[in-house]
Each structure stands twice: as structure tokens, then as C-alpha cells.
Design a protein around this motif. Sequence first.
Motif, PDB file in Angstrom:
ATOM      1  N   VAL A   3       0.864  -1.175   0.000  1.00 14.75           N
ATOM      2  CA  VAL A   3       0.000   0.000   0.000  1.00 14.75           C
ATOM      3  C   VAL A   3       0.905   1.232   0.000  1.00 14.75           C
ATOM      4  O   VAL A   3       1.741   1.396   0.878  1.00 14.75           O
ATOM      5  CB  VAL A   3      -0.934   0.018   1.237  1.00 14.75           C
ATOM      6  CG1 VAL A   3      -1.820   1.241   1.210  1.00 14.75           C
ATOM      7  CG2 VAL A   3      -1.760  -1.252   1.283  1.00 14.75           C
ATOM      8  N   LEU A   4       0.739   2.083  -1.016  1.00 14.63           N
ATOM      9  CA  LEU A   4       1.590   3.263  -1.155  1.00 14.63           C
ATOM     10  C   LEU A   4       0.768   4.537  -1.053  1.00 14.63           C
ATOM     11  O   LEU A   4      -0.361   4.604  -1.552  1.00 14.63           O
ATOM     12  CB  LEU A   4       2.289   3.252  -2.519  1.00 14.63           C
ATOM     13  CG  LEU A   4       3.183   2.057  -2.829  1.00 14.63           C
ATOM     14  CD1 LEU A   4       3.702   2.149  -4.254  1.00 14.63           C
ATOM     15  CD2 LEU A   4       4.343   1.988  -1.842  1.00 14.63           C
ATOM     16  N   ASP A   5       1.340   5.540  -0.413  1.00 10.27           N
ATOM     17  CA  ASP A   5       0.753   6.872  -0.432  1.00 10.27           C
ATOM     18  C   ASP A   5       1.294   7.552  -1.677  1.00 10.27           C
ATOM     19  O   ASP A   5       2.510   7.621  -1.886  1.00 10.27           O
ATOM     20  CB  ASP A   5       1.151   7.667   0.815  1.00 10.27           C
ATOM     21  CG  ASP A   5       0.477   7.130   2.072  1.00 10.27           C
ATOM     22  OD1 ASP A   5      -0.631   6.582   1.948  1.00 10.27           O
ATOM     23  OD2 ASP A   5       1.058   7.266   3.161  1.00 10.27           O
ATOM     24  N   LEU A   6       0.390   8.052  -2.522  1.00 10.05           N
ATOM     25  CA  LEU A   6       0.766   8.641  -3.798  1.00 10.05           C
ATOM     26  C   LEU A   6       0.275  10.077  -3.879  1.00 10.05           C
ATOM     27  O   LEU A   6      -0.661  10.470  -3.178  1.00 10.05           O
ATOM     28  CB  LEU A   6       0.178   7.825  -4.945  1.00 10.05           C
ATOM     29  CG  LEU A   6       0.528   6.329  -4.943  1.00 10.05           C
ATOM     30  CD1 LEU A   6      -0.275   5.589  -6.003  1.00 10.05           C
ATOM     31  CD2 LEU A   6       2.016   6.133  -5.153  1.00 10.05           C
ATOM     32  N   GLN A   7       0.899  10.838  -4.771  1.00  9.29           N
ATOM     33  CA  GLN A   7       0.508  12.235  -4.968  1.00  9.29           C
ATOM     34  C   GLN A   7       0.729  12.618  -6.419  1.00  9.29           C
ATOM     35  O   GLN A   7       1.756  12.291  -7.004  1.00  9.29           O
ATOM     36  CB  GLN A   7       1.350  13.140  -4.064  1.00  9.29           C
ATOM     37  CG  GLN A   7       1.008  14.600  -4.183  1.00  9.29           C
ATOM     38  CD  GLN A   7       1.765  15.430  -3.150  1.00  9.29           C
ATOM     39  OE1 GLN A   7       2.385  14.899  -2.235  1.00  9.29           O
ATOM     40  NE2 GLN A   7       1.725  16.722  -3.301  1.00  9.29           N
ATOM     41  N   CYS A   8      -0.257  13.313  -7.001  1.00  5.50           N
ATOM     42  CA  CYS A   8      -0.110  13.779  -8.380  1.00  5.50           C
ATOM     43  C   CYS A   8       0.596  15.137  -8.378  1.00  5.50           C
ATOM     44  O   CYS A   8       0.839  15.726  -7.324  1.00  5.50           O
ATOM     45  CB  CYS A   8      -1.471  13.876  -9.069  1.00  5.50           C
ATOM     46  SG  CYS A   8      -2.468  15.279  -8.551  1.00  5.50           S
ATOM     47  N   GLN A   9       0.895  15.632  -9.551  1.00 12.20           N
ATOM     48  CA  GLN A   9       1.595  16.906  -9.681  1.00 12.20           C
ATOM     49  C   GLN A   9       0.743  18.097  -9.241  1.00 12.20           C
ATOM     50  O   GLN A   9       1.248  19.180  -9.040  1.00 12.20           O
ATOM     51  CB  GLN A   9       2.056  17.109 -11.129  1.00 12.20           C
ATOM     52  CG  GLN A   9       3.081  16.102 -11.578  1.00 12.20           C
ATOM     53  CD  GLN A   9       4.378  16.213 -10.798  1.00 12.20           C
ATOM     54  OE1 GLN A   9       4.946  17.290 -10.663  1.00 12.20           O
ATOM     55  NE2 GLN A   9       4.842  15.098 -10.262  1.00 12.20           N
ATOM     56  N   HIS A  10      -0.580  17.889  -9.070  1.00 12.35           N
ATOM     57  CA  HIS A  10      -1.474  18.951  -8.626  1.00 12.35           C
ATOM     58  C   HIS A  10      -1.658  18.937  -7.114  1.00 12.35           C
ATOM     59  O   HIS A  10      -2.438  19.720  -6.585  1.00 12.35           O
ATOM     60  CB  HIS A  10      -2.836  18.822  -9.317  1.00 12.35           C
ATOM     61  CG  HIS A  10      -2.734  18.901 -10.800  1.00 12.35           C
ATOM     62  ND1 HIS A  10      -2.530  20.080 -11.482  1.00 12.35           N
ATOM     63  CD2 HIS A  10      -2.756  17.936 -11.744  1.00 12.35           C
ATOM     64  CE1 HIS A  10      -2.459  19.838 -12.773  1.00 12.35           C
ATOM     65  NE2 HIS A  10      -2.586  18.539 -12.964  1.00 12.35           N
ATOM     66  N   GLY A  11      -0.973  18.011  -6.424  1.00 14.14           N
ATOM     67  CA  GLY A  11      -1.011  17.961  -4.968  1.00 14.14           C
ATOM     68  C   GLY A  11      -2.100  17.092  -4.387  1.00 14.14           C
ATOM     69  O   GLY A  11      -2.265  17.052  -3.172  1.00 14.14           O
ATOM     70  N   HIS A  12      -2.855  16.388  -5.218  1.00 15.69           N
ATOM     71  CA  HIS A  12      -3.879  15.487  -4.699  1.00 15.69           C
ATOM     72  C   HIS A  12      -3.209  14.243  -4.117  1.00 15.69           C
ATOM     73  O   HIS A  12      -2.349  13.654  -4.759  1.00 15.69           O
ATOM     74  CB  HIS A  12      -4.865  15.086  -5.797  1.00 15.69           C
ATOM     75  CG  HIS A  12      -5.540  16.242  -6.435  1.00 15.69           C
ATOM     76  ND1 HIS A  12      -5.616  16.394  -7.801  1.00 15.69           N
ATOM     77  CD2 HIS A  12      -6.161  17.318  -5.896  1.00 15.69           C
ATOM     78  CE1 HIS A  12      -6.262  17.511  -8.073  1.00 15.69           C
ATOM     79  NE2 HIS A  12      -6.606  18.091  -6.941  1.00 15.69           N
ATOM     80  N   ILE A  13      -3.618  13.856  -2.937  1.00 14.62           N
ATOM     81  CA  ILE A  13      -3.021  12.726  -2.235  1.00 14.62           C
ATOM     82  C   ILE A  13      -4.015  11.569  -2.250  1.00 14.62           C
ATOM     83  O   ILE A  13      -5.199  11.762  -2.000  1.00 14.62           O
ATOM     84  CB  ILE A  13      -2.676  13.120  -0.792  1.00 14.62           C
ATOM     85  CG1 ILE A  13      -1.682  14.288  -0.799  1.00 14.62           C
ATOM     86  CG2 ILE A  13      -2.126  11.928  -0.020  1.00 14.62           C
ATOM     87  CD1 ILE A  13      -1.538  14.976   0.538  1.00 14.62           C
ATOM     88  N   PHE A  14      -3.532  10.372  -2.555  1.00 10.88           N
ATOM     89  CA  PHE A  14      -4.387   9.201  -2.589  1.00 10.88           C
ATOM     90  C   PHE A  14      -3.562   7.960  -2.307  1.00 10.88           C
ATOM     91  O   PHE A  14      -2.346   8.018  -2.205  1.00 10.88           O
ATOM     92  CB  PHE A  14      -5.140   9.096  -3.924  1.00 10.88           C
ATOM     93  CG  PHE A  14      -4.237   9.014  -5.130  1.00 10.88           C
ATOM     94  CD1 PHE A  14      -3.959   7.795  -5.726  1.00 10.88           C
ATOM     95  CD2 PHE A  14      -3.673  10.159  -5.664  1.00 10.88           C
ATOM     96  CE1 PHE A  14      -3.129   7.719  -6.836  1.00 10.88           C
ATOM     97  CE2 PHE A  14      -2.846  10.097  -6.781  1.00 10.88           C
ATOM     98  CZ  PHE A  14      -2.567   8.874  -7.363  1.00 10.88           C
ATOM     99  N   GLU A  15      -4.236   6.837  -2.167  1.00 14.31           N
ATOM    100  CA  GLU A  15      -3.592   5.580  -1.822  1.00 14.31           C
ATOM    101  C   GLU A  15      -3.644   4.620  -3.007  1.00 14.31           C
ATOM    102  O   GLU A  15      -4.626   4.601  -3.735  1.00 14.31           O
ATOM    103  CB  GLU A  15      -4.365   4.982  -0.641  1.00 14.31           C
ATOM    104  CG  GLU A  15      -3.724   3.833   0.043  1.00 14.31           C
ATOM    105  CD  GLU A  15      -4.537   3.431   1.270  1.00 14.31           C
ATOM    106  OE1 GLU A  15      -5.530   2.696   1.092  1.00 14.31           O
ATOM    107  OE2 GLU A  15      -4.169   3.848   2.379  1.00 14.31           O
ATOM    108  N   GLY A  16      -2.589   3.853  -3.197  1.00 16.43           N
ATOM    109  CA  GLY A  16      -2.571   2.841  -4.252  1.00 16.43           C
ATOM    110  C   GLY A  16      -2.131   1.504  -3.685  1.00 16.43           C
ATOM    111  O   GLY A  16      -1.260   1.454  -2.823  1.00 16.43           O
TER     112      GLY A  16
END
Length: 162
Positions: A3-16
Motif C-alpha cells: 500500500v503506497l501513499d501517492l501524490q499527483c503533480q497537482h497535490g492530490h493525495i491518494f492511496e494505491g
Amino acid sequence: MKVLDLQCQHGHIFEGWFGSEDDFQSQKQRGLVQCPLCADIRIDKRLSAPRLNLGAREPAAAPVTPSGASSVSHAASDTPVEGSTLPPALQAAWLQLARKVIANTEDVGPRFADEARRMHHGEIQERAIRGQATAQEALQLLDEGIAVMPLPLPAAAKETLQ
């Protein structure tokens, strides 16, 4: 399962969730990992630490400042990245709502405008649908009195419109 904490270039944080680090890297290289809020495929891993829940404990009380207000320390991971438009709590609520919509609607894909019209005119039974429509199709549906709710466009679609 990783389980990874991820973030897009727009700063949205989500889990994968991935089978392994190699699985994550492979999917990322193929453009399969994208932000659920804006569909950005420029994804970075965030620092995260595994957590073992060994039993519930009472939460520690927040220190009180002389003014009587609680003092809360914000870790770097709780602070939205510059350019982020939604705080993490709002992002989580939006994701929960999006999952509920997906679970309770039928994806009709590019047939959305036709299906919505057929339901509106009583040709087929009404049901909850989702799908794709061009901007022109959406405007025509609205002109015909058919309610539509547009969702945020993926980054690639926004670039195409400009």
C-alpha cells in the motif's frame, strides 16, 4: 500487498495498492497509475511508514496553549502541496462520493447522450447512468431539459480542448 501513499503533480493525495514495488513501477511506466481526482499520470510516491495496530489506546490530549486554544502540530504530509485546491479531508470525501456514484450507476460510455434522451422521452426505463458526452452534447441535453452533471475532465482532455 504493498500500500503506497501517492501524490499527483497537482497535490492530490491518494492511496494505491500494488502486488510489489515492481508492479507499481511497471504500471506507472505504462501510464496506468493516475490521480482519481484529476486523472494526472505524473504520480510520485510520498513518504509513508507502515503502521501496526496492536490495540486501541486512548488518543493523547493536544497540548493547550496559554490562550486556551488547542495546539495541533501538522506533519508535512498533512499540509497540501502548493497548487493543491482541496484539503486532504475534502479529497477523501470527494473520493468516497465518487466511489458511491460508480457503485450505483451503469457506465454507458459514449452512448450517454443517447441513453439520457431515450430515458427522458420515456422510450426506456429510467436508471442511474454515467458515461461520456462531448461539451456540445452536454449543452444540447441541458437545452432539452435533461439534467446532466459534468465531472472534472482528465488533464489530457483539458489540453485537447485548449
